[in-house]
Design a protein around this motif. Structure first.
Motif, mmCIF file in Angstrom:
data_model
loop_
_atom_site.group_PDB
_atom_site.id
_atom_site.type_symbol
_atom_site.label_atom_id
_atom_site.label_comp_id
_atom_site.label_asym_id
_atom_site.label_seq_id
_atom_site.Cartn_x
_atom_site.Cartn_y
_atom_site.Cartn_z
ATOM 1 N N SER A 74 0.849 -1.194 0.000
ATOM 2 C CA SER A 74 0.000 0.000 0.000
ATOM 3 C C SER A 74 0.882 1.242 0.000
ATOM 4 N N ARG A 75 0.561 2.181 -0.879
ATOM 5 C CA ARG A 75 1.350 3.416 -0.943
ATOM 6 C C ARG A 75 0.977 4.379 0.174
ATOM 7 N N HIS A 76 -0.008 4.028 1.001
ATOM 8 C CA HIS A 76 -0.374 4.849 2.156
ATOM 9 C C HIS A 76 0.506 4.553 3.374
ATOM 10 N N LEU A 77 1.207 3.423 3.346
ATOM 11 C CA LEU A 77 1.964 3.015 4.530
ATOM 12 C C LEU A 77 2.999 4.042 4.991
ATOM 13 N N ALA B 149 3.060 7.231 4.726
ATOM 14 C CA ALA B 149 2.400 8.397 5.320
ATOM 15 C C ALA B 149 1.906 8.087 6.723
ATOM 16 N N LEU B 150 1.640 6.808 6.989
ATOM 17 C CA LEU B 150 1.159 6.411 8.311
ATOM 18 C C LEU B 150 2.300 5.985 9.236
ATOM 19 N N GLY B 151 3.523 6.129 8.732
ATOM 20 C CA GLY B 151 4.678 5.733 9.526
ATOM 21 C C GLY B 151 4.861 4.242 9.635
ATOM 22 N N LEU B 152 4.306 3.492 8.678
ATOM 23 C CA LEU B 152 4.393 2.037 8.702
ATOM 24 C C LEU B 152 5.272 1.544 7.565
ATOM 25 N N ARG B 153 5.762 0.329 7.719
ATOM 26 C CA ARG B 153 6.600 -0.290 6.683
ATOM 27 C C ARG B 153 5.965 -1.596 6.230
ATOM 28 N N PRO C 136 -4.685 2.324 -4.076
ATOM 29 C CA PRO C 136 -3.313 2.776 -4.363
ATOM 30 C C PRO C 136 -2.274 1.775 -3.856
ATOM 31 N N VAL C 137 -2.065 0.712 -4.605
ATOM 32 C CA VAL C 137 -1.125 -0.339 -4.205
ATOM 33 C C VAL C 137 -0.159 -0.636 -5.339
ATOM 34 N N ASP C 138 0.987 -1.162 -4.954
ATOM 35 C CA ASP C 138 1.967 -1.699 -5.909
ATOM 36 C C ASP C 138 1.966 -3.217 -5.766
ATOM 37 N N ILE C 139 1.726 -3.911 -6.875
ATOM 38 C CA ILE C 139 1.733 -5.377 -6.866
ATOM 39 C C ILE C 139 3.096 -5.825 -7.387
ATOM 40 N N CYS C 140 3.945 -6.280 -6.485
ATOM 41 C CA CYS C 140 5.322 -6.645 -6.818
ATOM 42 C C CYS C 140 5.421 -8.146 -7.085
ATOM 43 N N LEU C 141 5.885 -8.492 -8.272
ATOM 44 C CA LEU C 141 5.986 -9.892 -8.688
ATOM 45 C C LEU C 141 7.456 -10.294 -8.734
#
Length: 414
Positions: A11-14, A16-20, A87-92
């Motif tokens: 998630s591209r919001h992580l 901004a929320l201080g998460l990894r 708003p996510v990145d799907i990493c393969l």
């Protein structure tokens, strides 16, 4: 249409929320699906991601919903699909590169609203059997068990095919881009294909008990330089290794027992990470001068035909120095870059095999060659006895760039 690989949805919001994110993918089956309804006659395209824990999967709409594709490393089986909503990145990763390219092409078409030529799946749960393609280890120890009609699982990281009577390396093996350990011991392989060097993750290669007569220079220039740390060439028919062999600088474990070696590569001292070296029962008459530069934990040179140090040195001094000799010494002393695109190939070969004087300087064709005796404990913590008499000493070649160096070091010679 389906693709087997590892997937991580970020998630591209992580941030901004201080998460990894967890930074680790999970094994998944990706399906390109279509869904139709009475109220919406045009088929809607979805990307369905199913895992072993969630076989029903999570679906993402594709039409006009892809912000960007990242395909720089698609040849390594890696790619990222960035969606707009959510708003996510799907990493393969760890995908078959050709299958990945085809799947991404179909996803692009679905994003544009075009018809996909390849068959698409329905929104149904994935069966457990689908995940069998994620096998990471396969051990085959008999000819009757060797697969002839089907491919190896693309996700294999460890493959052993021993006692299968192979006379060459199976080309299907060379497509396994995730391989980290390859064991082809106890076969009849005579030659290694250069394409083994395309296995970019290969760390361990076991070729014990085959019919190899050489080790390809092409492999020494391949990606194995950065990945390979264990190599077993025992019980073959190798007489010499190329000087380029010493470019495999990640090697830590090297086994050369029971070959026909008459010499080590002259630049063996460049294997700075080598810790375990075994070359028992060969035909080594002496060790190269750069053998002194090794720092080993274990060394076994038992059963070689080591010669007694020669009393008289071999003198090949030139006075004055030739232009070739003077130029070569200057290039090597000042570490001036060179290559076949700058100077002729044969000159590159001469520079690559230049001798190093005991004083640290270089010499090409003008030198004095002497033989000394070296206690192997000076380069290795644990040493297997050289002979049945309890010896741990072996003859080693020494070079001297001038008469002065020879005289000053004469106490080294016997």
């Amino acid at each position: 249409m389906k693709l087997h690989c590892e997937v991580e949805v970020i998630s591209r919001h992580l941030p901004a929320l201080g998460l990894r994110n967890r930074g680790k993918g999970v094994r998944a089956v990706l399906s390109l699906c279509q869904q139709t309804s009475r109220s919406q006659p045009p088929a809607r395209a979805f990307l369905l991601i199913s895992t072993l824990k969630d076989k029903r999967g999570t679906r993402y709409e594709l039409r006009e919903n892809i912000e960007q594709f990242f395909t720089k490393f698609v040849d390594e089986g890696k790619a990222t699909v960035r969606l707009k909503e959510p708003p996510v990145d799907i990493c393969l990763s760890k995908a078959n590169s050709s299958s990945l390219k085809g799947f991404l092409s179909a996803v692009r078409l679905a994003h544009r609203g075009c018809n996909v030529d390849t068959p698409v799946s329905t929104l149904t749960p994935v069966k457990t059997s689908e995940f069998e393609n994620f096998k990471t280890k396969m051990v085959i120890t008999s000819k009757k068990d060797y697969p002839l009609s089907k491919n190896f699982p693309y996700s294999l990281e460890h493959l052993q095919t021993s006692y299968c009577g192979l006379v060459r390396v199976d080309m299907r093996v060379l497509c396994l881009k995730n391989l980290r350990k390859l064991d082809l011991s106890h076969n009849h392989i005579k030659k290694l294909p250069a394409t083994i060097g395309d296995l970019i993750h290969l760390q361990e290669l076991n070729l014990n008990d085959n019919h190899l007569e050489s080790f390809s220079v092409a492999l020494c220039h391949s990606t194995l330089r950065k990945s390979l740390w264990s190599l077993d060439l025992s019980k073959n028919k190798i007489k010499a290794l190329p000087v380029q062999f010493c470019q495999l600088q990640e090697l830590k474990n090297l086994k050369l027992d029971d070959n026909e070696l008459i010499q080590f590569p002259c630049k063996i001292g460049q294997l700075i990470n080598l810790r375990f070296l075994s070359a028992a029962r060969n035909k080594l008459p002496f060790l190269p001068s750069e053998f002194r530069n090794l720092s080993l934990e274990y060394l076994d040179l038992f059963g070689n035909t080591f010669e007694q140090p020669k009393v008289l040195p071999v003198i090949k001094l030139q006075a004055p120095l030739t232009l070739l000799e003077s130029s070569a010494r200057t290039i090597l002393h000042n570490r001036i870059p060179y290559g076949c695109h700058i100077i002729p190939f044969h000159l590159c070969q001469d520079l690559n095999t230049a001798k190093i004087c005991v004083c640290g300087k270089f010499c090409l064709n003008s030198f004095i060659q002497g033989t000394t005796t070296m206690n192997l404990h000076s380069v290795a913590h644990t040493v297997v006895l050289v002979d049945n008499l309890g010896g741990t000493e072996a003859p080693i070649i020494s070079y001297f760039c001038s008469l002065g160096c020879y005289v000053n070091s004469s106490d080294m010679l016997k």
